[in-house]
Design a protein around this motif. Structure first.
Motif, PDB file in Angstrom:
ATOM      1  N   THR A 113       0.761  -1.310  -0.169  1.00  0.00           N
ATOM      2  CA  THR A 113      -0.220  -0.041   0.403  1.00  0.00           C
ATOM      3  C   THR A 113       0.369   1.530  -0.603  1.00  0.00           C
ATOM      4  N   ASN A 114       0.189   1.999  -1.020  1.00  0.00           N
ATOM      5  CA  ASN A 114       0.549   3.643  -0.512  1.00  0.00           C
ATOM      6  C   ASN A 114       0.057   4.005   0.740  1.00  0.00           C
ATOM      7  N   ALA A 115       0.894   4.128   1.232  1.00  0.00           N
ATOM      8  CA  ALA A 115       0.278   4.623   2.382  1.00  0.00           C
ATOM      9  C   ALA A 115       1.093   6.131   3.669  1.00  0.00           C
ATOM     10  N   THR A 116       0.525   5.928   4.702  1.00  0.00           N
ATOM     11  CA  THR A 116       1.437   7.306   5.704  1.00  0.00           C
ATOM     12  C   THR A 116       1.967   7.084   7.119  1.00  0.00           C
ATOM     13  N   ASP A 117       1.853   7.488   7.733  1.00  0.00           N
ATOM     14  CA  ASP A 117       2.791   6.659   8.935  1.00  0.00           C
ATOM     15  C   ASP A 117       1.040   6.296   9.767  1.00  0.00           C
ATOM     16  N   VAL A 118       0.278   6.611   9.352  1.00  0.00           N
ATOM     17  CA  VAL A 118      -1.210   6.154   9.729  1.00  0.00           C
ATOM     18  C   VAL A 118      -1.304   4.731  10.202  1.00  0.00           C
ATOM     19  N   LEU A 119      -0.544   4.442   9.119  1.00  0.00           N
ATOM     20  CA  LEU A 119      -0.904   3.391   8.330  1.00  0.00           C
ATOM     21  C   LEU A 119      -1.473   1.861   9.616  1.00  0.00           C
ATOM     22  N   ARG A 120      -0.305   1.834  10.394  1.00  0.00           N
ATOM     23  CA  ARG A 120       0.087   1.026  11.517  1.00  0.00           C
ATOM     24  C   ARG A 120      -1.439   1.333  12.577  1.00  0.00           C
ATOM     25  N   GLY A 121      -2.017   2.683  12.666  1.00  0.00           N
ATOM     26  CA  GLY A 121      -2.682   2.554  13.929  1.00  0.00           C
ATOM     27  C   GLY A 121      -3.618   2.124  12.884  1.00  0.00           C
ATOM     28  N   ASP A 122      -4.555   2.883  11.777  1.00  0.00           N
ATOM     29  CA  ASP A 122      -5.200   1.875  11.093  1.00  0.00           C
ATOM     30  C   ASP A 122      -5.962   0.665  10.803  1.00  0.00           C
ATOM     31  N   LEU A 123      -4.565  -0.248  10.751  1.00  0.00           N
ATOM     32  CA  LEU A 123      -5.053  -1.782  10.193  1.00  0.00           C
ATOM     33  C   LEU A 123      -5.496  -2.302  12.172  1.00  0.00           C
ATOM     34  N   ASP A 124      -4.367  -1.671  13.427  1.00  0.00           N
ATOM     35  CA  ASP A 124      -5.345  -1.603  14.681  1.00  0.00           C
ATOM     36  C   ASP A 124      -6.956  -1.596  14.983  1.00  0.00           C
ATOM     37  N   LEU A 125      -6.987  -0.471  13.998  1.00  0.00           N
ATOM     38  CA  LEU A 125      -8.368  -0.600  14.135  1.00  0.00           C
ATOM     39  C   LEU A 125      -8.657  -0.768  13.530  1.00  0.00           C
ATOM     40  N   LEU A 126      -9.018  -1.325  12.462  1.00  0.00           N
ATOM     41  CA  LEU A 126      -9.898  -2.227  11.736  1.00  0.00           C
ATOM     42  C   LEU A 126      -9.535  -3.381  11.831  1.00  0.00           C
ATOM     43  N   ALA A 127      -9.008  -3.605  12.891  1.00  0.00           N
ATOM     44  CA  ALA A 127      -8.310  -5.413  13.227  1.00  0.00           C
ATOM     45  C   ALA A 127      -7.851  -5.865  11.818  1.00  0.00           C
ATOM     46  N   LEU A 128      -6.612  -5.406  10.872  1.00  0.00           N
ATOM     47  CA  LEU A 128      -6.140  -6.422  10.245  1.00  0.00           C
ATOM     48  C   LEU A 128      -4.786  -6.671  10.477  1.00  0.00           C
ATOM     49  N   THR A 129      -4.153  -6.056  11.598  1.00  0.00           N
ATOM     50  CA  THR A 129      -3.068  -6.401  12.403  1.00  0.00           C
ATOM     51  C   THR A 129      -3.219  -7.946  12.491  1.00  0.00           C
ATOM     52  N   GLY A 130      -1.810  -8.670  11.766  1.00  0.00           N
ATOM     53  CA  GLY A 130      -1.886 -10.429  12.041  1.00  0.00           C
ATOM     54  C   GLY A 130      -2.502 -11.131  11.078  1.00  0.00           C
ATOM     55  N   GLU A 131      -3.447 -10.094   9.847  1.00  0.00           N
ATOM     56  CA  GLU A 131      -3.872 -11.049   8.772  1.00  0.00           C
ATOM     57  C   GLU A 131      -2.687 -10.817   7.378  1.00  0.00           C
ATOM     58  N   PHE A 132      -1.720 -10.074   7.702  1.00  0.00           N
ATOM     59  CA  PHE A 132      -0.605 -10.432   6.284  1.00  0.00           C
ATOM     60  C   PHE A 132       0.455 -11.054   6.995  1.00  0.00           C
ATOM     61  N   ASP A 133       1.877 -11.746   6.487  1.00  0.00           N
ATOM     62  CA  ASP A 133       2.491 -11.992   6.025  1.00  0.00           C
ATOM     63  C   ASP A 133       4.150 -10.745   5.964  1.00  0.00           C
ATOM     64  N   ALA A 134       3.377  -9.641   5.634  1.00  0.00           N
ATOM     65  CA  ALA A 134       4.270  -8.368   5.377  1.00  0.00           C
ATOM     66  C   ALA A 134       3.854  -7.942   5.200  1.00  0.00           C
ATOM     67  N   ILE A 135       3.902  -6.277   5.597  1.00  0.00           N
ATOM     68  CA  ILE A 135       3.595  -5.172   5.309  1.00  0.00           C
ATOM     69  C   ILE A 135       4.607  -4.185   3.911  1.00  0.00           C
ATOM     70  N   VAL A 136       4.086  -3.843   3.617  1.00  0.00           N
ATOM     71  CA  VAL A 136       5.153  -3.333   2.656  1.00  0.00           C
ATOM     72  C   VAL A 136       3.887  -1.904   2.000  1.00  0.00           C
ATOM     73  N   SER A 137       4.556  -0.634   3.005  1.00  0.00           N
ATOM     74  CA  SER A 137       4.464   0.719   3.581  1.00  0.00           C
ATOM     75  C   SER A 137       5.708   1.274   2.365  1.00  0.00           C
ATOM     76  N   SER A 138       4.472   2.082   1.813  1.00  0.00           N
ATOM     77  CA  SER A 138       5.736   2.798   0.833  1.00  0.00           C
ATOM     78  C   SER A 138       5.759   4.290   1.673  1.00  0.00           C
ATOM     79  N   TRP A 139       5.223   4.203   2.797  1.00  0.00           N
ATOM     80  CA  TRP A 139       5.760   5.245   4.375  1.00  0.00           C
ATOM     81  C   TRP A 139       6.903   5.258   4.811  1.00  0.00           C
ATOM     82  N   GLU A 140       7.083   3.790   5.087  1.00  0.00           N
ATOM     83  CA  GLU A 140       8.097   3.208   5.846  1.00  0.00           C
ATOM     84  C   GLU A 140       9.089   2.727   4.537  1.00  0.00           C
ATOM     85  N   LEU A 141       8.793   2.289   3.247  1.00  0.00           N
ATOM     86  CA  LEU A 141      10.074   1.929   2.827  1.00  0.00           C
ATOM     87  C   LEU A 141      10.798   3.246   1.950  1.00  0.00           C
TER      88      LEU A 141
END
Length: 205
Positions: A113-141
């Motif tokens: 995803t092309n994301a910002t620094d709030v991605l991890r918090g959004d994933l927590d809010l949406l209960a998506l944390t733990g649903e993936f083997d990797a997070i490929v965030s444009s903001w982090e990369l």
């Protein structure tokens, strides 16, 4: 797409796994007397969006820039943006079920995803944390889709070579960028795409 099934999946967030209710910005625009589409058009202006998803500025700084461009008094502009941003979207249940099917079949899944620094918090809010083997965030990369290195890093995160990583996104530019890097790629348009995607990964319905 390869005759042999893909061995891994890279899947987009916004427009695929996360849905945005268009009534939310529309309601804010009516409340503040803005023309329809003003909020999204302003936020996605490339000179504002690019630094936000490339890790150059924070999400908060991006939204400050958006507010500064609205044809409203400063306080009203900030209030309108704050009200709009309270909505963090909803999860598409069909897309999430597909992610779980792929992982259950033993194929790794990366969120791309092309994301910002709030991605991890959004994933927590949406209960998506733990649903993936990797997070490929444009903001982090500090690299955004469809840059070639973005796809290289995504494949590396999954430990699978590009020709065997199925990429799914709702944006045609991203899909074309992935194909240029030898990933089999498919443009998402809804749950009716799932039978084809399951076949591409050799997953039974």
């Amino acid at each position: 797409m390869h005759r042999q099934p893909a061995q891994a999946l890279l899947i987009d967030l916004d427009g695929v796994l996360r849905r945005w209710d268009p009534e939310v910005p529309a309601a804010v625009e009516r409340t503040y007397g803005l023309e329809p589409g003003t909020l999204l058009d302003t936020a996605t202006a490339w000179e504002l969006l690019r630094p936000a998803v490339s890790g150059e500025i924070t999400d908060a700084e991006w939204m400050q820039l958006v507010a500064s461009r609205l044809p409203l008094p400063e306080d009203s502009a900030k209030a309108a943006v704050t009200e709009w941003q309270r909505h963090r979207g909803t999860v598409d249940p069909d897309a999430l079920a597909f992610v779980r099917e792929v992982r259950a079949a033993g194929r790794p899944v990366g969120l791309a995803t092309n994301a910002t620094d709030v991605l991890r918090g959004d994933l927590d809010l949406l209960a998506l944390t733990g649903e993936f083997d990797a997070i490929v965030s444009s903001w982090e990369l500090k690299i955004h889709k469809p840059a070639p290195e973005y796809f290289e890093r995504g494949c590396a995160a999954l430990g699978v070579e590009a020709p065997w990583v199925l990429f799914v996104d709702d944006d045609d530019r991203a899909v074309r960028g992935a194909r240029a890097q030898k990933l089999p790629a498919y443009r998402w348009s809804g749950a009716h795409d799932l039978p084809y995607l399951r076949k591409a990964l050799a997953i039974a319905a």
